[in-house]
Design an enzyme around this catalytic site. Structure first.
Site: not given
Ligand code: XIL
Length: 372
Positions: A156, A261
């Site tokens: 990011e 994700e």
């Molecule tokens: C999220 C997790 O799913 C949560 O449990 C945590 O509280 C916050 O982060 N982008 C990413 C991930 O790269 O690591 C994030 O995961 C969601 C957004």
């Protein structure tokens, strides 16, 4: 007709069959196309959820740590590393021939403030922060050398308009923090794949910022193997054409492309909360949480169609797409129950809260079979 009497034993057998039955694992259906991954959280890694690991072994051939490899967890204080959970996840995966993805080395979120400060709380100099970054990458990547298939090296770094995100990394080190992170990761494990990962980087504006980052690394001879598109998506966004186009563009740069994700939010959500900037949250309102008692068939059907459409595109690009990782094992575990609005009941994945296969699961399998 003979009557079947539902004894408790028979009910248990039926329940188990519906969860882990004879159907092929998701990963087996996509064999030869791409890896199928899931994120793993604490109850799954420790085995407190006794159904999780057998379920993962059946359906997935890749795992990513949802949180336990992030800076604030793995290196919570200067010089202190907490490897217990990450070690267990890696051991579980390797015992079961599951590939491990490392998430994440450099990110603006879930990184403690001390990382950017000296022992008196003053901002670190560029050199001192680079030294700290190198040390962190060498320690973490070094520990899992030969065990982690690929790392999300930088996460990011780009804003919605394509400019570099204003983070402490950028402010203290300068633009080359990205290059330096990739250089260190390559030195720490020359055999691990190295990825740039982001959300909304399928969108044209953000993509216009990500592509020059990849080109710059390539021009300088710094290894970058792939681009991760996070895929925190919705029923109405993004357009499938945008996903299609972005995979093509990243692939044209020679990048492996991964959806890293994936989930599809089914709840009403203001569009300014689309994406995944985890510091943005909104207040709970009942009107934003309409499906507590169950997902209506009409919405379930939209989710199913959207998953089918998405996998049609991913399969079309199966030369470039090397992995599709779901962010959460089943609906009950999804972070979308708590973010960007806390306390909601969401249904964004292929498995329901009891590990049952949802219509979207079958739709995705059908797409794969049509494609063969
Ligand atoms: C999220 C997790 O799913 C949560 O449990 C945590 O509280 C916050 O982060 N982008 C990413 C991930 O790269 O690591 C994030 O995961 C969601 C957004």
């Amino acid at each position: 007709m003979k009557k079947i009497i539902l004894t408790p034993l028979l009910l248990t057998v039926m329940l188990l069959a519906s969860c882990s039955g004879d159907e092929k694992g998701l990963k087996d259906t996509f064999e030869g196309d791409f890896l199928i991954g899931t994120s793993m959280n604490m109850p799954q890694i420790t085995g407190r959820d006794t159904m999780a690991q057998p379920f993962i072994v059946k359906h997935f051939n890749s795992v990513t740590a949802e949180n336990c490899m992030k800076w604030e967890r793995i290196n919570p204080e200067p010089g202190r590393y907490e490897f217990t959970l990450a070690d267990s996840m890696v051991a579980f995966a390797l015992r079961n021939n599951i590939t491990v993805i490392g998430h994440v080395l450099v990110w603006h979120a879930q990184t403690p403030d001390w990382v950017f400060q000296d022992s008196l709380g003053n901002p670190l100099s560029r050199d001192a922060l680079l030294e700290r970054l190198k040390d962190h990458i060498f320690t973490v990547v070094g520990r899992y050398k030969g065990k982690v298939k690929g790392w999300d090296v930088v996460n990011e770094a780009v804003d919605e308009d394509g400019s570099l995100r204003q983070t402490k990394w950028l402010q203290i080190i300068g633009e080359d923090y990205i290059e330096m992170a990739f250089r260190y990761a390559n030195e720490a494990d020359p055999d691990a794949e190295l990825y740039y990962n982001d959300y909304n980087n399928e969108e044209r504006a953000k993509r216009a910022g990500v592509i020059p980052i990849i080109r710059n690394l390539q021009a300088k001879g710094i290894r970058v193997d792939g681009v991760g598109i996070q895929g925190h998506w919705h029923l109405d966004s993004p357009d499938m054409e945008i996903i299609d186009e972005s995979i093509g563009e990243y692939a044209a740069l020679g990048m492996k492309v991964m959806i890293t994700e994936l989930e599809i939010n089914v709840l009403p959500t203001p569009s300014w909360l689309y994406g995944a900037e985890i510091s943005r949250i909104a207040e709970y309102r009942d009107s934003l949480n309409p499906y507590v008692a169950g997902l209506p068939n009409s919405v379930e059907a939209q989710l199913t169609d959207r998953y089918a459409e998405l996998f049609r595109i991913l399969l079309k690009h199966d030369d470039a797409v090397t992995r599709v990782t779901f962010w959460g094992l089943h609906d009950g575990y999804s972070w979308k129950n708590g973010w960007p609005i806390p306390g909601r009941t969401n249904y964004p994945l292929l498995f329901d809260r009891d590990y049952n296969l949802k219509p979207a699961f079958h739709a995705v399998i059908d797409e794969a079979e049509k494609f063969k």
